[in-house]
Write an enzyme that holds these catalytic residues in place. Structure first.
Site, PDB file in Angstrom:
ATOM      1  N   TRP A  49       0.901  -1.397   0.019  1.00 54.77           N
ATOM      2  CA  TRP A  49      -0.126  -0.060  -0.035  1.00 54.77           C
ATOM      3  C   TRP A  49       0.894   1.268   0.011  1.00 54.77           C
ATOM      4  O   TRP A  49       1.788   1.324   0.863  1.00 54.77           O
ATOM      5  CB  TRP A  49      -0.693   0.058   1.378  1.00 54.77           C
ATOM      6  CG  TRP A  49      -1.704   1.033   1.426  1.00 54.77           C
ATOM      7  CD1 TRP A  49      -2.606   1.690   0.570  1.00 54.77           C
ATOM      8  CD2 TRP A  49      -2.190   1.708   2.473  1.00 54.77           C
ATOM      9  NE1 TRP A  49      -3.361   2.730   0.971  1.00 54.77           N
ATOM     10  CE2 TRP A  49      -3.061   2.815   2.212  1.00 54.77           C
ATOM     11  CE3 TRP A  49      -1.784   1.636   3.862  1.00 54.77           C
ATOM     12  CZ2 TRP A  49      -3.421   3.773   3.239  1.00 54.77           C
ATOM     13  CZ3 TRP A  49      -1.871   2.679   4.855  1.00 54.77           C
ATOM     14  CH2 TRP A  49      -3.073   3.539   4.484  1.00 54.77           C
ATOM     15  N   ASP A  95      -0.660  -5.529   9.284  1.00 53.78           N
ATOM     16  CA  ASP A  95      -1.542  -4.742   9.024  1.00 53.78           C
ATOM     17  C   ASP A  95      -2.886  -5.273   8.667  1.00 53.78           C
ATOM     18  O   ASP A  95      -3.016  -6.031   7.666  1.00 53.78           O
ATOM     19  CB  ASP A  95      -1.161  -3.877   7.631  1.00 53.78           C
ATOM     20  CG  ASP A  95      -2.170  -2.651   7.615  1.00 53.78           C
ATOM     21  OD1 ASP A  95      -3.208  -2.711   8.120  1.00 53.78           O
ATOM     22  OD2 ASP A  95      -1.931  -2.067   6.702  1.00 53.78           O
ATOM     23  N   LYS A 112     -13.271  -0.333   6.725  1.00 56.04           N
ATOM     24  CA  LYS A 112     -13.825  -1.256   5.577  1.00 56.04           C
ATOM     25  C   LYS A 112     -14.886  -2.296   5.965  1.00 56.04           C
ATOM     26  O   LYS A 112     -16.094  -2.030   5.775  1.00 56.04           O
ATOM     27  CB  LYS A 112     -12.810  -2.100   4.593  1.00 56.04           C
ATOM     28  CG  LYS A 112     -11.982  -1.192   3.461  1.00 56.04           C
ATOM     29  CD  LYS A 112     -11.165  -0.281   4.211  1.00 56.04           C
ATOM     30  CE  LYS A 112     -10.406   0.497   3.177  1.00 56.04           C
ATOM     31  NZ  LYS A 112      -9.235   1.307   3.695  1.00 56.04           N
TER      32      LYS A 112
END
Length: 393
Positions: free
Chosen positions: A130, A211, A246
């Protein structure tokens, strides 16, 4: 003083968002921005979130600070969500959780904490990873090294190259792992591979840093956390950054959590005190609203069941879109990897020139790397997108 500053280019994702909004074509399609979208192309507020907010608005009696650690109820609920109910790490006091401003806040506070532990800390990140991992971790002063993760030809995990590179890491180095739904590739480690990675981490004396931004959107809440939970049970220390953006749809509420796992309860208490000092020197205390929503949902059986049902529907929808997308692209190549990957993102493996043609000729927006947000598709636009991709290939 300000006149010495140079103008910086805009973040590519934010620039793409701006360009998309300025496009007046009615049939334009956004596959770049990483947010979940429903069949109508909207990013909905989950039903359980609506109900939790209603309860909060009716029952909230104060806007006072929650303290640097955040809300204890939220922290306890997140520990159980991430590590599993009844996990011995929680029961033995080896785990602590602090509420953070989003997953980004968790990543940055973890980086600041790791530098406090060891000023020349090196963190290994996947290639690719990311984009915001680099500024969040490097901005705290960590030394960043990269390890190969994705085979660019097959768009699958290059596991042997990953292991070979991590064997060169030194004791005390940090290894950043994606808990599930790898961003930007969608290529995840299998549970067997997590077990091999755990053995390597133990052998080399490395610190795992996971993560977990998409729990529940790959194969389900427990399946997505299986690798993380296995690893946590094998190592003396571990760090986890989690996001509620999310899986609860709380993007703008900036709700996240940072988990510390230590070798003993006494060490964990000392480490947590240092972490809270880091928090106090940065943003002092986290915002309360998003965490209160999550706590309300996870602590109420009815709301939690409703949330899990809706989250499960989102997960199934993404999996269905992956299979449909791969099938629609089959006439121009083998895109079966899209169906095998998990989460919101995949690389198509097409060239920047082809990505540019999709944008200019067809109004279909994705990152130049060909990373697409599969959750941005729906039954209406998928044939249009697939046809355009076939035409530029």
């Amino acid at each position: 003083m300000f006149e010495a500053l140079e103008h910086l280019p805009q973040d590519p994702i934010l620039q793409l968002m701006q360009t998309f909004r300025a496009d007046t074509r009615p049939d334009k399609v956004d596959l770049g921005i990483g947010v979940y979208k429903d069949d109508e192309g909207n990013t909905p507020i989950m039903t359980a979130v609506h109900e939790a907010e209603r309860r909060l608005l009716e029952g909230e009696t104060t806007k006072s600070y929650v303290g640097p650690a955040g809300a204890a109820g939220f922290n306890d609920a997140m520990a159980r969500l991430i590590l599993g109910d009844g996990n011995s790490l929680i029961r033995d006091g080896r785990t602590s959780v602090i509420q953070t401003p989003g997953g980004c806040g968790a990543l940055r506070m973890a980086a600041e904490f790791l530098r406090l532990c060891q000023r020349d800390t090196t963190v290994w990140v996947t290639t690719p990873t990311w984009a915001n991992h680099m500024p969040l971790l490097g901005g705290a002063g960590l030394n960043i090294r990269e390890y190969p993760y994705l085979n660019r030809e097959t768009l699958t995990v290059n596991f042997s190259a990953m292991l070979d590179t991590l064997k060169s890491a030194k004791a005390g180095d940090v290894v950043l792992l994606h808990g599930c739904c790898h961003n930007p590739s969608g290529a995840d480690l299998t549970l067997d591979q997590w077990q091999v990675v755990a053995e390597l981490i133990q052998c080399k004396g490395l610190l795992p840093f996971v993560d977990m931004a998409y729990q529940g959107l790959g194969e389900g809440l427990d399946a997505d956390a299986a690798g993380l939970r296995y690893l946590a049970g094998q190592v003396p220390e571990m760090v986890v950054a989690a996001s509620c953006s999310k899986n609860f749809g709380l993007y703008r509420e900036r709700t996240g959590a940072l988990v510390l796992i230590s070798a003993t309860e006494a060490i964990n208490k000392a480490a947590t005190s240092q972490l809270l000092s880091v928090v106090r020197s940065h943003y002092s205390m986290p915002p309360a609203h998003g965490a209160a929503i999550v706590e309300t949902i996870l602590d109420d059986d009815e709301l939690r069941a409703e949330w899990q049902l809706e989250l499960g529907g989102m997960c199934e929808r993404i999996l269905g879109l992956r299979h449909a997308f791969a099938d629609a692209l089959a006439p121009v190549g083998d895109f079966g990897f899209i169906a095998r990957q998990r989460g919101m993102f995949s690389f198509l493996g097409i060239t920047p020139e082809q990505v540019g043609r999709l944008r200019e000729e067809h109004g279909i927006y994705m990152l130049e790397s060909s990373r697409v947000n599969v959750a941005g598709l729906n039954e209406r636009v998928l044939p249009q997108v697939a046809s355009a991709i076939r035409s530029v290939m």
